[in-house]
Design a protein around this motif. Sequence first.
Motif, PDB file in Angstrom:
ATOM      1  N   ASP A 177       0.935  -1.147   0.000  1.00 28.36           N
ATOM      2  CA  ASP A 177      -0.069   0.231  -0.106  1.00 28.36           C
ATOM      3  C   ASP A 177       0.714   1.382   0.075  1.00 28.36           C
ATOM      4  OD1 ASP A 177       1.050   0.580   2.683  1.00 28.36           O
ATOM      5  OD2 ASP A 177      -0.825  -0.661   3.574  1.00 28.36           O
ATOM      6  N   ILE A 178       0.321   2.179  -0.280  1.00 28.73           N
ATOM      7  CA  ILE A 178       1.145   3.556  -0.411  1.00 28.73           C
ATOM      8  C   ILE A 178       2.184   3.933   1.088  1.00 28.73           C
ATOM      9  CG2 ILE A 178      -0.579   5.147   0.488  1.00 28.73           C
ATOM     10  CD1 ILE A 178       1.640   5.751  -2.562  1.00 28.73           C
ATOM     11  N   ASP A 179       1.522   3.630   2.081  1.00 30.08           N
ATOM     12  CA  ASP A 179       2.439   3.764   3.193  1.00 30.08           C
ATOM     13  C   ASP A 179       3.763   3.035   3.362  1.00 30.08           C
ATOM     14  OD1 ASP A 179       0.867   5.814   4.040  1.00 30.08           O
ATOM     15  OD2 ASP A 179      -0.568   4.568   5.333  1.00 30.08           O
ATOM     16  N   ALA A 180       3.401   1.594   2.991  1.00 23.82           N
ATOM     17  CA  ALA A 180       4.433   0.855   3.057  1.00 23.82           C
ATOM     18  C   ALA A 180       5.521   1.040   1.589  1.00 23.82           C
ATOM     19  CB  ALA A 180       3.927  -0.702   2.941  1.00 23.82           C
ATOM     20  N   LEU A 181       4.989   1.471   0.739  1.00 22.86           N
ATOM     21  CA  LEU A 181       5.719   1.732  -0.459  1.00 22.86           C
ATOM     22  C   LEU A 181       6.493   2.776  -0.111  1.00 22.86           C
ATOM     23  CD1 LEU A 181       6.155   1.307  -3.540  1.00 22.86           C
ATOM     24  CD2 LEU A 181       4.628   3.389  -3.895  1.00 22.86           C
ATOM     25  N   LYS A 182       6.291   3.984   0.714  1.00 24.53           N
ATOM     26  CA  LYS A 182       6.906   4.929   0.864  1.00 24.53           C
ATOM     27  C   LYS A 182       8.044   4.706   1.897  1.00 24.53           C
ATOM     28  CE  LYS A 182       3.783   9.042   0.605  1.00 24.53           C
ATOM     29  NZ  LYS A 182       2.828   9.740   1.426  1.00 24.53           N
ATOM     30  N   ILE A 183       7.895   3.711   2.909  1.00 25.58           N
ATOM     31  CA  ILE A 183       8.853   3.175   3.831  1.00 25.58           C
ATOM     32  C   ILE A 183       9.957   2.444   2.914  1.00 25.58           C
ATOM     33  CG2 ILE A 183       9.309   1.731   5.588  1.00 25.58           C
ATOM     34  CD1 ILE A 183       6.361   2.196   6.720  1.00 25.58           C
ATOM     35  N   VAL A 184       9.492   1.588   2.004  1.00 26.08           N
ATOM     36  CA  VAL A 184      10.406   0.878   1.292  1.00 26.08           C
ATOM     37  C   VAL A 184      11.238   1.645   0.413  1.00 26.08           C
ATOM     38  CG1 VAL A 184      10.554  -0.782  -0.615  1.00 26.08           C
ATOM     39  CG2 VAL A 184       9.040  -1.391   1.454  1.00 26.08           C
ATOM     40  N   ALA A 185      10.660   2.722  -0.040  1.00 30.39           N
ATOM     41  CA  ALA A 185      11.470   3.663  -0.942  1.00 30.39           C
ATOM     42  C   ALA A 185      12.490   4.154  -0.233  1.00 30.39           C
ATOM     43  CB  ALA A 185      10.505   4.456  -1.697  1.00 30.39           C
ATOM     44  N   HIS A 186      11.838   4.743   0.978  1.00 30.84           N
ATOM     45  CA  HIS A 186      12.919   5.654   1.722  1.00 30.84           C
ATOM     46  C   HIS A 186      14.119   4.653   2.127  1.00 30.84           C
ATOM     47  CE1 HIS A 186      14.332   8.268   4.790  1.00 30.84           C
ATOM     48  NE2 HIS A 186      14.364   7.402   6.042  1.00 30.84           N
ATOM     49  N   GLY A 187      13.773   3.442   2.518  1.00 35.49           N
ATOM     50  CA  GLY A 187      14.994   2.439   2.844  1.00 35.49           C
ATOM     51  C   GLY A 187      15.964   2.409   1.707  1.00 35.49           C
ATOM     52  N   VAL A 188      15.298   2.094   0.748  1.00 32.19           N
ATOM     53  CA  VAL A 188      15.832   1.771  -0.638  1.00 32.19           C
ATOM     54  C   VAL A 188      17.005   3.247  -0.867  1.00 32.19           C
ATOM     55  CG1 VAL A 188      16.357   1.605  -3.203  1.00 32.19           C
ATOM     56  CG2 VAL A 188      14.493   0.263  -1.640  1.00 32.19           C
ATOM     57  N   ASN A 189      16.307   4.305  -0.611  1.00 32.20           N
ATOM     58  CA  ASN A 189      17.009   5.603  -0.976  1.00 32.20           C
ATOM     59  C   ASN A 189      18.224   6.052  -0.084  1.00 32.20           C
ATOM     60  OD1 ASN A 189      15.835   6.695  -3.210  1.00 32.20           O
ATOM     61  ND2 ASN A 189      14.075   7.302  -2.076  1.00 32.20           N
ATOM     62  N   THR A 190      17.997   5.431   1.185  1.00 27.66           N
ATOM     63  CA  THR A 190      19.293   5.551   2.025  1.00 27.66           C
ATOM     64  C   THR A 190      20.499   5.000   1.776  1.00 27.66           C
ATOM     65  OG1 THR A 190      18.632   3.646   3.511  1.00 27.66           O
ATOM     66  CG2 THR A 190      17.719   5.740   4.063  1.00 27.66           C
ATOM     67  N   LEU A 191      20.255   3.912   0.901  1.00 27.72           N
ATOM     68  CA  LEU A 191      21.551   3.099   0.217  1.00 27.72           C
ATOM     69  C   LEU A 191      22.079   3.609  -0.836  1.00 27.72           C
ATOM     70  CD1 LEU A 191      22.335   0.412   1.901  1.00 27.72           C
ATOM     71  CD2 LEU A 191      21.620  -0.784  -0.210  1.00 27.72           C
ATOM     72  N   ARG A 192      21.471   4.642  -1.446  1.00 23.51           N
ATOM     73  CA  ARG A 192      22.208   5.183  -2.894  1.00 23.51           C
ATOM     74  C   ARG A 192      23.283   5.694  -2.421  1.00 23.51           C
ATOM     75  NH1 ARG A 192      17.308   7.377  -6.601  1.00 23.51           N
ATOM     76  NH2 ARG A 192      19.060   7.707  -7.834  1.00 23.51           N
ATOM     77  N   SER A 193      24.351   5.393  -3.422  1.00 24.17           N
ATOM     78  CA  SER A 193      25.494   6.271  -2.991  1.00 24.17           C
ATOM     79  C   SER A 193      26.649   5.981  -4.269  1.00 24.17           C
ATOM     80  CB  SER A 193      26.432   5.230  -1.890  1.00 24.17           C
ATOM     81  OG  SER A 193      27.378   4.352  -2.188  1.00 24.17           O
ATOM     82  N   PRO A 194      27.600   6.613  -4.589  1.00 21.69           N
ATOM     83  CA  PRO A 194      28.330   6.744  -5.560  1.00 21.69           C
ATOM     84  C   PRO A 194      29.104   5.422  -6.063  1.00 21.69           C
ATOM     85  CG  PRO A 194      28.719   8.484  -4.361  1.00 21.69           C
ATOM     86  CD  PRO A 194      28.144   7.680  -3.463  1.00 21.69           C
ATOM     87  N   GLU A 195      29.314   4.638  -4.727  1.00 28.19           N
ATOM     88  CA  GLU A 195      29.896   3.361  -4.739  1.00 28.19           C
ATOM     89  C   GLU A 195      28.842   2.110  -5.209  1.00 28.19           C
ATOM     90  OE1 GLU A 195      30.341   4.910  -1.596  1.00 28.19           O
ATOM     91  OE2 GLU A 195      31.653   6.166  -2.775  1.00 28.19           O
ATOM     92  N   ARG A 196      27.724   2.474  -5.129  1.00 28.48           N
ATOM     93  CA  ARG A 196      26.563   1.278  -5.255  1.00 28.48           C
ATOM     94  C   ARG A 196      25.752   1.253  -6.658  1.00 28.48           C
ATOM     95  NH1 ARG A 196      25.245   1.751   0.258  1.00 28.48           N
ATOM     96  NH2 ARG A 196      26.942   0.340   0.553  1.00 28.48           N
ATOM     97  N   SER A 197      25.241   0.358  -7.050  1.00 26.15           N
ATOM     98  CA  SER A 197      24.339   0.354  -8.355  1.00 26.15           C
ATOM     99  C   SER A 197      22.989  -0.348  -7.716  1.00 26.15           C
ATOM    100  CB  SER A 197      24.906  -0.245  -9.312  1.00 26.15           C
ATOM    101  OG  SER A 197      26.052   0.293  -9.758  1.00 26.15           O
ATOM    102  N   LEU A 198      22.071   0.287  -8.292  1.00 21.87           N
ATOM    103  CA  LEU A 198      20.747  -0.582  -8.094  1.00 21.87           C
ATOM    104  C   LEU A 198      19.797  -0.851  -9.390  1.00 21.87           C
ATOM    105  CD1 LEU A 198      19.437   1.913  -5.160  1.00 21.87           C
ATOM    106  CD2 LEU A 198      19.292  -0.551  -5.256  1.00 21.87           C
ATOM    107  N   VAL A 199      19.387  -1.940  -9.443  1.00 22.95           N
ATOM    108  CA  VAL A 199      18.350  -2.388 -10.724  1.00 22.95           C
ATOM    109  C   VAL A 199      17.088  -2.504 -10.098  1.00 22.95           C
ATOM    110  CG1 VAL A 199      17.762  -3.857 -12.529  1.00 22.95           C
ATOM    111  CG2 VAL A 199      20.462  -3.250 -11.913  1.00 22.95           C
ATOM    112  N   LEU A 200      16.195  -1.637 -10.536  1.00 21.93           N
ATOM    113  CA  LEU A 200      14.696  -1.844 -10.116  1.00 21.93           C
ATOM    114  C   LEU A 200      13.790  -2.532 -11.147  1.00 21.93           C
ATOM    115  CD1 LEU A 200      14.192   1.888  -8.820  1.00 21.93           C
ATOM    116  CD2 LEU A 200      14.841   0.080  -7.326  1.00 21.93           C
TER     117      LEU A 200
END
Lengths: 249, 476
Positions: A177-200
Motif C-alpha cells: 500500500d502507499i504507506d509501505a511503499l514510502k517506507i520501502v522507498a525511503h529504505g532503498v534511498n538511504t542506500l544510494r551512493s556513488p559506490e553502489r548500483s541499483l536495478v529496480l
Amino acid sequence: MLKIENLHVKVDGKEILKGLTLTVPTGEVHAVMGPNGSGKSTLANVLAGRPGYEITSGTVTFQGRDLLALAPEERAREGVFLGFQYPVEIPGVNNVYLLKAAVNAARKHRGLEEVDAFEFLTLVKEKMRLMRMEDSMLSRGVNEGFSGGEKKRNEILQMLVLEPRLAILDETDSGLDIDALKIVAHGVNTLRSPERSLVLVTHYQRLLDYIVPDHVHVLVKGRIVRSGDKSLALELERRGYDWVTGEAA
Amino acid sequence: MTKSSEAISGAEPRNAALSKRLLDEYAAVRESLPGEVVSPARRQEAIQAISARGLPTTREENWRYTNLRPLERARFAPAAASAAVEAGALGTAAAIGAPALPLPSPSDLPPRLAGFARYAFVDGTFAPELSSPEEQAGLTVQSLRRAAQGTPGRPGSATVFQLSRALPALGNLSEARLALLNEAFATDTAAIHVGGAAEPARVELLFIALAGADSGASYPRVQLGLEPGSRLVLVERHIGAGAGSHFVNTSVDVDVGRGAHLTHYRLQQAGARATWLDTLSAVLAADARYGLLAINTGALSARSTTHIQMAGSGAELALSVAALGDRQQVQDNFALVEHIAPRARTEQTFRGIASGRARVAFNGKIAVREAAAGTDSRQSLRGLLAGPEAEIDVRPQLEIYTDDVRCSHGATAGKLDESMLFYLLSRGLSPEVAQRLLKWAFLEDVVSKIELPELRRQIEHDLAAQMADASLKELL
C-alpha cells in the motif's frame, strides 16, 4: 559495475531472454520496466544465480568478472543482492540468525573477522526502526507469518544490513500500500551512493515517484526495446505498454 | 491381516530356529532372574507366548521397515544374568549383582536437570551410585529388585505398588510383542507412583547400556502409575557407554489416572552400534492428559512401538516424535493410538530426517472404535530425504468405526525445499550451512514443544552434534 551483453536464456526449453544488452555503471539507479511475461523476473533470477535457467549465449560481467561463473552464494558474498518478488517463509530459521550468518559469510569472504554480537544487534535494530519493523520480528522465523508488506520490508532490511554493491529489486513494490511503499522507498534511498548500483525491476511507474532512477529501460519479449531517462517511465504510464509492444512486434 | 501374517511368520523355518534358541537361552538363565521383579510364572508365560508367536519378521506389514537382522545373532539373556550363571549364584534377586564392567563416571553422564530426581539403571538394573534420589511430595520411585531386598532408609520402599490393570495385556498387540521378551528376561523395574500433590513431580530415568551385545542384552523396564489428579514430568533417557554395540529391549508401561497430567520426554541416544528395541503402552483414563515427546537420534538399528489407548472420555494426547538417521542407521517408529472412549483428542506430529544411507520410518495408525463418538484426531507426518541413498517412509493409517469424528491427517516425504535453499544461498550462506539450517528448521515443530528450557538446550546441543555442525551452535 554490471554489463550484460546479448544474453539469451531459456526456461523449460522456451527462450525468455532473447539477446538482452544492458549496462549499469557504478553509482547509478536503473529501472527495468515491462509488461507481464516480458522476462523481468527471469533477468533478476539469472543475475542472482537461481537454478533452472539455461543460459544459451551472452555474457554478464560484474566488476570485471564473469558473474555467470559464480555460484549464487559467491555472488552474494561479492556484493550482489536480490530482493525477491516472493520472499519465502522459512519457519524455524530465525531472522536475526540468518542476517548474522549472511553478514559473516560476506565478511569471511573478505578476510574480516565475525561481527561483534552486540554491535550487530544495535545496527540491525537501527535499520529496523528505519523500516518501521517491530523488534519482535527479529526472533521470529524468516518471513514466518509475515504479511506481504512485511516480507518486502524484511527484504529491504536485509539489504540495508548487507550493504551490497549491486542490488536487484524484483517487483519490490508489488502488493504494497502507499504507506509501505514510502517506507520501502525511503529504505532503498538511504542506500544510494556513488559506490553502489541499483536495478529496480517493476511493472508500474509508481515506485519511481519515490526512487527516482537515472535511467529507465523497457523490456519487451526478452529484449530492451527502449531506454531513456525518468520521463520514459511517465510516458509509459500515460500511453501504456501497447505503445512499445506495438513497436517491438 | 495381522493374524494371517503372524501365522506365516510363525511357520517360517528361520524364525522357528530363533524361537528355539530363545527358549534355550531362557532355560539357561531363568534361575538367576529375580522373581521379585517379574514372577517366575509370568516369565514362563511370556517366554512361551513370544516363542509360540515368533519374533517379528519384516514380512509383517508393521515391521517391514525395521532392521530385524540383529535379532538373529543377538544373545537374549541379560548380560548380568549370564554372568550370575557363570559365577554359580542363582535363585534370588541378589544373584544379579553389579555389572562386570566398570561403571561410567558421573561426569560422563548428561548433566542433571535442576529439580529432577535422577534414577540411573545400568544394563536395566538400578545403579544407586549414579543416582540422585530426591524426596518429592506424592512421589514414590522404586527399583523393584532393591525394594524386594529391603533397602533401608529409602522412603516408601516397604510397599511395592501394583498398577491398576493387568499387565499381560501388554503383549496382546502383535506389534507390541517384544515387551514379552522384556517381561521374560527383566532384571529390574523402575516403578514410579505419583499421588496427588500441589506441585508436579519431576523424575529423570537414565538408562545406560554397558555390556556389549556379545555378552548379553539389556532390558530397561518402567512401570508408571499416576493417581487421579496427579502430575508428573518424566525425562527418560537412553544412552550407551563406550563405543561398543549393545542390545537393548525396553518396555515402558504407563497408566494415567483420571484427570492426571503426564509430560514425558523420551530421548533415545543409544550408542552408534547399538540395536535398540522399545515398546511403550499407555492407557489414559477420563480427562487425563499425556504429552509424549520422543527424540530418536541414537542406535544403528532402532524400533519404537507406541500403543496408546484413550480409554476415558475427554482424555488428551499430544504425541510428538523427531527421528534423525544418518550413515546406515535405521529409525523405525510404529504408533497406534486407539480411541476407545468418547470425546478424546489426540495430536500426532512426526518429523524425520534421513541422511546418508539411513532409513527413517513412521507408521502412525489411528483407530476410532464404535463408542468413541466426538473423537478429534490430528496427524501431521513429515519426512525429509537428505541423501540420495536415504529412505523415508511415512505412513498414516486410519480405521474409523463411528460417524461422529473429526480426523485430519497429512503425510509428506520429500527433499529440501529448493526455493528455501536458494533463498539462503542468495544471502551468501554456503550450500552445506543452508542445508543443515533447513534440516534444523524442519525439526522445529517437535523441538518447540519442549517446555523445559534446560532440557531443550540439551536436546538442541545433541541435535546439533548429531548434524555435526558447529555453525548451528550459534543458534543455541
